[in-house]
Motif scaffolding. Structure first.
Motif: not given
Ligand code: KMH
Ligand code: ZN
Length: 277
Positions: A24-36
């Motif tokens: 995950p490198v974008t903020i969106d990717e990071l947030v999606a990963t963090a939520k899961e």
């Protein structure tokens, strides 16, 4: 507290997006990963950010945006890396603390880091520790080698306890240049941690193929766990990691087998002395 604190370190500064497309490198990717990962049982997210070209950066605007986005979508404890990449200057690493995290990493010494050198001078360590306390940020003391626990003892003796009064250590094991990711090395650290203030807690992570031995050793020694694609990009021989969630799910499974289920984010805040939001 008998549960397990699980930290996810989803990105790091070392792997490239080209080599590891699932990173995950974008903020969106990071947030999606963090939520899961939170839904699976993680309580802390250890954050390194990337720029538009997916290269490591310590850009202040992007750091603030990342902290805000993670706060909005998760109740995870946001721990920013003050380590950055081995090429990052000290001033930029200190400025990470201005982005408003609840926690930040604070490495206890210089270590060879693959082909690079991860530089952490004594004066810089003192500066990080002191500024974190001034800003109400709880440090996670990163330990890459046994002697760095003695440096931590010296730091606390000379400069006092961190914000919140609780000491939490993360053993980063198996870095080429640091201590090995073995049960024997973890036991040596465990012995040295007994000389730190009463109640000191520790997590451990093993780089690469040391991830499973370190996880099992940490659980059996009463320690906590850090997992994620910052540290491990191969799930098993010949099988690349598919996602950070896969690594968190495995850690949760081991923690449950050890009858030490994951701590909630509220329990983790209480353990670490992080002020509830
Ligand atoms: N990327 C490493 C050079 C930390 O986050 O504080 C340093 C590191 C430690 O990852
Ligand atoms: Zn890191």
């Amino acid at each position: 507290m008998t549960g397990t604190l699980i930290t996810v370190a989803p990105t790091g500064a070392e792997s490239s997006k080209a080599a590891v497309p699932a990173l995950p490198v974008t903020i969106d990717e990071l947030v999606a990963t963090a939520k899961e990962c939170e839904a699976l049982g993680a309580a802390i997210v250890h954050v390194h950010i990337r720029d538009d070209a997916a290269e490591p950066t310590l850009d202040q605007g992007r750091l603030r945006e990342t902290v805000a986005a993670l706060r909005q979508s998760t109740s995870l404890i946001v721990q920013l890396s003050s380590g950055g990449a081995v090429t990052d200057p000290e001033a930029d690493r200190l400025a990470v603390l201005d982005a408003g995290p609840e926690m930040a990493s604070c490495t206890m010494g210089t270590v060879n880091f693959g082909d690079g050198v991860f530089l952490n001078r004594w004066e810089f360590i003192v500066d990080l520790h002191t500024r974190m306390r001034d800003k109400g940020i709880v440090p996670e003391y990163e330990i890459f080698d046994l002697g760095q626990l003695t440096t931590l003892q010296r730091l606390l003796t000379q400069h006092g306890l961190p914000h919140g009064g609780h000491v939490h250590v993360d053993l980063v094991m198996g870095v080429p240049g640091g201590m090995p990711g073995t049960a024997a090395a973890l036991v040596a650290c465990h012995q040295a941690i007994r000389d730190l203030p009463a109640g000191t807690t520790f997590s451990a992570t093993g780089i690469g193929r040391s991830t499973i031995p370190v996880m099992l050793a940490s659980l059996s020694a009463g320690g906590h766990l850090r997992v994620g694609m910052e540290d491990t990009v191969t799930y098993a021989k010949g099988r690349p990691v598919e996602s950070n969630m896969q690594l968190v799910a495995r850690a949760v499974g081991f923690a449950q087998l050890a009858q030490r289920p994951p701590l909630t984010t509220a329990e983790a805040r209480e353990l670490l002395g992080v002020t509830p939001r």
